[in-house]
Design an enzyme around this catalytic site. Structure first.
Site, PDB file in Angstrom:
ATOM      1  N   ASP A  98      12.078  34.129   0.807  1.00  0.00           N
ATOM      2  CA  ASP A  98      11.456  33.201   1.473  1.00  0.00           C
ATOM      3  C   ASP A  98      12.324  32.246   2.177  1.00  0.00           C
ATOM      4  O   ASP A  98      12.849  31.547   1.622  1.00  0.00           O
ATOM      5  CB  ASP A  98      10.452  32.816   0.587  1.00  0.00           C
ATOM      6  CG  ASP A  98       9.022  32.525   1.490  1.00  0.00           C
ATOM      7  OD1 ASP A  98       9.013  32.056   2.484  1.00  0.00           O
ATOM      8  OD2 ASP A  98       8.040  32.660   0.948  1.00  0.00           O
ATOM      9  N   GLU A 258       6.114  34.391   9.224  1.00  0.00           N
ATOM     10  CA  GLU A 258       4.850  34.062   9.183  1.00  0.00           C
ATOM     11  C   GLU A 258       4.507  33.136  10.301  1.00  0.00           C
ATOM     12  O   GLU A 258       5.047  32.078  10.341  1.00  0.00           O
ATOM     13  CB  GLU A 258       4.659  33.164   7.839  1.00  0.00           C
ATOM     14  CG  GLU A 258       3.346  32.930   7.536  1.00  0.00           C
ATOM     15  CD  GLU A 258       2.956  31.544   7.207  1.00  0.00           C
ATOM     16  OE1 GLU A 258       1.958  31.180   6.484  1.00  0.00           O
ATOM     17  OE2 GLU A 258       3.869  30.450   7.201  1.00  0.00           O
ATOM     18  N   HIS A 331      -0.219  33.891  -1.070  1.00  0.00           N
ATOM     19  CA  HIS A 331      -0.314  32.759  -2.161  1.00  0.00           C
ATOM     20  C   HIS A 331      -1.136  31.688  -1.107  1.00  0.00           C
ATOM     21  O   HIS A 331      -1.453  30.357  -1.796  1.00  0.00           O
ATOM     22  CB  HIS A 331       0.948  32.249  -2.377  1.00  0.00           C
ATOM     23  CG  HIS A 331       1.922  32.028  -1.187  1.00  0.00           C
ATOM     24  ND1 HIS A 331       2.009  32.793  -0.162  1.00  0.00           N
ATOM     25  CD2 HIS A 331       2.075  30.653  -0.592  1.00  0.00           C
ATOM     26  CE1 HIS A 331       2.862  32.215   0.807  1.00  0.00           C
ATOM     27  NE2 HIS A 331       2.946  30.856   0.500  1.00  0.00           N
ATOM     28  N   ASP A 332      -1.575  31.922   0.154  1.00  0.00           N
ATOM     29  CA  ASP A 332      -2.226  31.052   0.836  1.00  0.00           C
ATOM     30  C   ASP A 332      -3.807  31.264   1.044  1.00  0.00           C
ATOM     31  O   ASP A 332      -4.517  30.646   1.914  1.00  0.00           O
ATOM     32  CB  ASP A 332      -1.798  30.817   2.290  1.00  0.00           C
ATOM     33  CG  ASP A 332      -0.187  30.192   2.267  1.00  0.00           C
ATOM     34  OD1 ASP A 332      -0.016  29.535   1.115  1.00  0.00           O
ATOM     35  OD2 ASP A 332       0.401  30.493   2.951  1.00  0.00           O
TER      36      ASP A 332
END
Ligand code: GLC
Length: 560
Positions: A98, A258, A331-332
């Site tokens: 990431d 993203e 995770h969001d």
């Protein structure tokens, strides 16, 4: 040499804080991840994306990086990471790191240097501007509101200057206009690729380029975020091409960006092969089908047509000359079985497997978030204090400051909170769900862990995990599932999702009942003789021309 390995990859996302705690100190860590790699492999994933493992003061849980070439002590050491990398490669799992490069932590040495003196060469690594004097008041350089609420500008000590932060105040935006910043970034990426990692996920990448000079947002919105001045900014394509040429093109790497609400044109351009920017981006439009205007906390009745538009639009747009990704959780977001008007108390297995069939049989690389493969549910938080995500607190504070009753504010937060996906993994029914040896955990465990956990699901007669295994096996072995063109059927149907995938002479057909009521669905003529490859119920009633679908039933057909 580029092999395009990502095209038949299945990526599994690990959120390191909560995956597995190997040393029983309450935090997930690399030894913990190592002990669970076989689970990822058995599922059928071929790559792992690790949410940030770098040194961080954790104001935004790893997304505020203070050293891009390090591993944070709570997760382990660089030697542990090297072991993890080779353990993944030994199992034929690619590794995706990431990269959070829109901003650094304010504890990053560059930022510390930058604010230490006005002459610091690091000053221009960030976006620092004079405030505006109005009488005795000093106002920020523009009216922009941070994505995480409050002004997007923070004053530097007692000076007249402010730095820009589009997220937390501890996440200072980098100035990508500065060629030295871009060189540093290329070096960081090179460092990890030279180590042997296989690709990157770029955090909020389409905010890298801002419009200068800085000016107020004068458009009419609920919040003046200034998004038109930093989303898909003027130099975005140039910056990506530069990185591609300098770095990605030299390795057999994969990139996924993203994006933050990109325009449809920009979204296509980022992944268009001939543009040589990114291999793919995430599209989350379908995940906004149960909230108002992309604002996660504001629930609205689920809109299946919006879900279908969001899911199929990018498959269509990127088919000819780009690539796509398929996402249901990360995770969001809250857990998918507790969204989209699904009653997980009644239909957890059915809905988890139906969602997987609908989303992951599409065109693009599937991304599976840890726990999704076992149908893990949201956590029944009872108070805001139990939540660790700063965003839950910022938004709750804003709501209550505006006069919203606390109970109501909490019910909104609980609906959309990122915390649901961030509680420790429920592996089994031992202490703390098997996440560790019983030490208190950094974030509370889901109180339902005894009833819903990975082991129980894997052992169950109707197992979400085993359904995923079968689904992913089909995905990886069928050229049609990998390369086929998606064509949607019956778009206007508010209960059914149906589509075909066509490659050469071969066709697959997916149809699913996205509702808690039985539905009879008339199959397209060519599907009548087709063989059923996968069914989440194990039985279905097929008539002459139609099929009876039970609540949340999904079927995958292959043309004979
Ligand atoms: C991305 C991350 C999110 C983080 C934000 C700021 O959206 O996925 O977790 O808070 O960027 O870095």
């Amino acid at each position: 040499m580029k092999t395009d390995w990502y095209k038949n990859a299945v990526v599994y996302q690990v959120y390191p804080f909560s995956f597995m705690d190997g040393n029983n100190d309450g935090w997930g860590d690399i030894p913990g991840i190592l002990s669970k790699l076989d689970h990822i492999k058995e599922l059928g994933a071929t790559a792992v994306w690790f949410s940030p493992l770098y040194r961080s003061p954790d104001f935004d849980y790893g997304y505020d990086v203070s050293d891009y070439r390090s591993i944070d002590g709570k997760f382990g050491t660089m030697a542990d990471f090297d072991t993890l990398l080779s353990a993944c490669h030994k199992r034929d799992l690619k590794v995706i790191m990431d990269m959070v490069l829109n901003h650094t932590s304010t504890e990053h040495p560059w930022f510390r240097e930058a604010i230490s003196s006005k002459d610091s060469p690091y000053r221009d690594y960030y976006i620092i501007r004079e405030g505006i004097r109005k009488g005795r008041k000093l106002l920020p350089p523009s009216n922009w509101q941070s994505t995480f609420t409050g002004s997007a500008w923070e004053r530097i000590g007692e000076s007249d200057e402010f730095y820009l932060h589009l997220f937390c105040r501890e996440q200072a935006d980098l100035n990508w206009e500065n060629p030295r910043v871009r060189e540093e970034i290329a070096d960081i990426l090179d460092f990890w690729l030279a180590k042997g990692v296989d690709g990157f996920r770029f955090d909020v990448f389409n905010m890298f380029s801002k419009v200068f000079p800085i000016r107020d947002d004068r458009e009419k919105h609920t919040f003046q975020k200034g998004a038109q001045f930093f989303v898909d900014g003027p130099r975005m394509h140039e910056f990506l091409r530069e990185l591609n040429e300098k770095v990605f093109s030299r390795y057999d790497s994969y990139t996924v960006g993203e994006s933050f609400h990109p325009s449809p044109e920009a979204a296509r351009a980022y992944v268009k092969r001939e543009n040589r920017e990114l291999d793919s981006i995430f599209s989350f439009a379908h995940l906004d089908s149960d909230n108002i205007g992309g604002k996660k906390f504001f629930r609205k009745p689920f809109d299946l047509l919006q879900f279908k538009d969001g899911l199929f639009g990018p498959q269509r747009d990127n088919y000819e000359d780009g690539w796509n990704t398929l996402v249901l959780e990360n995770h969001d977001n809250p857990r998918s079985v507790d969204r989209f008007s699904i009653d997980s108390g009644k239909y957890r297995y059915e809905a988890a497997t139906m969602l997987a069939a609908v989303v992951f049989m599409g065109f693009g690389t599937p991304f599976i978030y840890m726990g999704e493969e076992a149908g893990l549910t949201n956590c029944a938080f009872t108070s805001i204090e139990q939540m660790k995500d700063p965003v839950s607190h910022f938004v709750y504070d804003l709501m209550t400051r505006c006069g919203m009753p606390r109970k109501l504010a909490f019910s909104f937060i609980r609906y959309g909170a990122r915390d649901h996906a961030r509680v420790p993994m429920a592996w089994d029914d031992t202490a703390n769900g098997g996440f560790n040896g019983g030490h208190p955990t950094w974030q509370c465990v889901n109180p339902r862990f005894r009833e819903i956990n990975v082991r129980k699901d894997r052992d169950a007669e109707r197992s979400v995990f085993r359904f995923y295994q079968k689904l992913l096996a089909i995905r990886k072995s069928s050229e049609t599932a990998i390369m086929g063109k998606t064509e949607e059927y019956d778009h206007g149907n508010r209960r059914i999702v149906a589509y075909s995938r066509t490659f050469g002479d071969d066709r697959l057909f997916v149809c699913a009942n996205f509702s808690p009521r039985p539905v009879r669905y008339v199959l397209p003529p060519w599907v009548k003789g087709a063989r059923v490859l996968l069914d989440n119920y194990g039985q279905y009633q097929r008539g002459e021309a139609s099929v009876a679908l039970s609540p949340y039933q999904a079927l995958i057909f292959e043309e004979a």
